[in-house]
Design an enzyme around this catalytic site. Sequence first.
Site, PDB file in Angstrom:
ATOM      1  N   ASP A   3       0.853  -1.181   0.000  1.00 32.45           N
ATOM      2  CA  ASP A   3       0.000   0.000   0.000  1.00 32.45           C
ATOM      3  C   ASP A   3       0.892   1.236   0.000  1.00 32.45           C
ATOM      4  O   ASP A   3       1.751   1.393   0.873  1.00 32.45           O
ATOM      5  CB  ASP A   3      -0.916   0.005   1.226  1.00 32.45           C
ATOM      6  CG  ASP A   3      -1.825   1.231   1.258  1.00 32.45           C
ATOM      7  OD1 ASP A   3      -2.735   1.295   0.422  1.00 32.45           O
ATOM      8  OD2 ASP A   3      -1.603   2.114   2.106  1.00 32.45           O
ATOM      9  N   GLU A  20      -1.690  -1.359  -5.780  1.00 31.00           N
ATOM     10  CA  GLU A  20      -2.882  -0.616  -6.166  1.00 31.00           C
ATOM     11  C   GLU A  20      -2.682   0.058  -7.516  1.00 31.00           C
ATOM     12  O   GLU A  20      -1.570   0.434  -7.884  1.00 31.00           O
ATOM     13  CB  GLU A  20      -3.210   0.459  -5.123  1.00 31.00           C
ATOM     14  CG  GLU A  20      -3.576  -0.069  -3.758  1.00 31.00           C
ATOM     15  CD  GLU A  20      -3.800   1.054  -2.772  1.00 31.00           C
ATOM     16  OE1 GLU A  20      -4.946   1.277  -2.367  1.00 31.00           O
ATOM     17  OE2 GLU A  20      -2.814   1.725  -2.414  1.00 31.00           O
ATOM     18  N   CYS A  55     -13.706  -3.922   7.055  1.00 28.12           N
ATOM     19  CA  CYS A  55     -13.402  -4.562   8.336  1.00 28.12           C
ATOM     20  C   CYS A  55     -13.019  -6.013   8.075  1.00 28.12           C
ATOM     21  O   CYS A  55     -13.777  -6.765   7.463  1.00 28.12           O
ATOM     22  CB  CYS A  55     -14.609  -4.494   9.273  1.00 28.12           C
ATOM     23  SG  CYS A  55     -14.333  -5.315  10.867  1.00 28.12           S
ATOM     24  N   ASP A 106      -3.243   2.132   7.193  1.00 26.82           N
ATOM     25  CA  ASP A 106      -2.028   1.828   6.455  1.00 26.82           C
ATOM     26  C   ASP A 106      -1.728   0.337   6.464  1.00 26.82           C
ATOM     27  O   ASP A 106      -1.105  -0.178   5.532  1.00 26.82           O
ATOM     28  CB  ASP A 106      -0.847   2.596   7.043  1.00 26.82           C
ATOM     29  CG  ASP A 106      -0.992   4.093   6.842  1.00 26.82           C
ATOM     30  OD1 ASP A 106      -1.652   4.480   5.864  1.00 26.82           O
ATOM     31  OD2 ASP A 106      -0.464   4.865   7.655  1.00 26.82           O
TER      32      ASP A 106
END
Length: 462
Positions: free
Chosen positions: A188, A272, A325, A353
């Site tokens: 990420d 991503e 979640c 993060d």
Amino acid sequence: MSRTVKRAFKYRFYPTPGQAAELARTFGCVRLVYNLALAARSEAWTLRRERVTYNATSAMLTGWKKTDDLAFLNDVSCVPLQQALRHLQTAFANFWAKRARYPTFKSRKRSRRSAEYTASAFRWRDGRLTLAKMSDPLDIVWSRPLPEGAAPSTVTVSQDPAGRWFVSLLCEDRIEPAPATTAVVGVDAGLDSLFTLSTGEKIPNPRHERRDRDRLARAQRNLARKAKGSANRAKARLAVARVHARIADRRRDHLHKLTTRLVRETQTIVIEDLTVRTMMANHRLARAISDAAWRQFRSMLEYKTDWYGRDLVVVDRWFPSTRLCSDCGELAGRMPLAVRSWTCRCGQAHDRDVRGPQHSRGGALRDCLWRRCKTSPGVLLSDGAVVGEAGTPWGDPGNPRPLVRGGLSRERFDMFANSYRLRLPRDNISTCTVPSGYTYDLVTNRLNTCSPNNFANSYRLS
């Protein structure tokens, strides 16, 4: 199994005054020929709707050399001039394929100074490189050796804005495959931490531009005080360019080390699909985003994973990886960038993060599972149903028995994954094997017997 690839090896060299003058003339002639050919092609299409090919521009070049005004084109090697025409043809091909914008003219001050030589325009002998129109070989600093027995097929000479000279040798290199592994990692991108891995590791952001921001500001103020066209202004411009070069070199070195480490340690890397150009519209974060060089990081991963037989999975840019979640699967509402942690209604606390790459990894593996489902024999559920094979049954959470028959679409598969809280194993699913008569519980990571009670959280690869 090793593979052979075309690989460029870039070195710095220090030309003599005569070589520097010859290369400067070559750069100027290459730029001139490119601009003349571009103008001719644009004029032909605008006035006569006529497409001019590479062969036509090559014939034009022969005519230009015979004129008095452009007779100096004969003083440099003809190969770099022909290569400039080929580069222009490639630029138009990319434009017609809608991969790039319409070609633009080269600028003496802003465009990259380079010249490309093919095998007929240089001599490679005993590890020494001599270019056409030159009597002495280039004084190259061999920072690393070329592959054993390799001979360059193309040589590109360039000079950066800081005044440094570089030569790039294109050779065939044999790439040995990386050691086999089943590790999967999600990455990420961020600003506080440059990258956060799904393992929980955070790569600190070195912020190369910020560290040299004061030095760059002083050099730019010094440049602004110099009179345009003066020798002192040229010296001040070089000082600014050296600061920029220092920042770019350190950034590139850091990304090379990071991407090489990821490719060596993991089999599948999940990243991503970021729209950096759109994100740069935020003027408060544009400087930090450009300094992070996310696009350069992705480009390095793309060719390194291809070389070493690794898998690079790009998650859709709209996948809400930081708002899911991991415990109940609920999707939280919109969050501003200032919110770095949040708590779900089920009571589970999340660090955006850390959860982002974990969910990106899970979403990518789900895509891999979907591709696996589309091929026979597909995925065997604990009640014996096969998901993904045409004409196979389909079940729902309230009834483990099949309800609907027919092929499984991607929308139905996503519905299945969400309804059954499909969990993916820590290893690559293509290597997940389960003994006959058992299912793999993705929540507890344990083997269970085939029973309707284990249907919700289990699947088995046949």
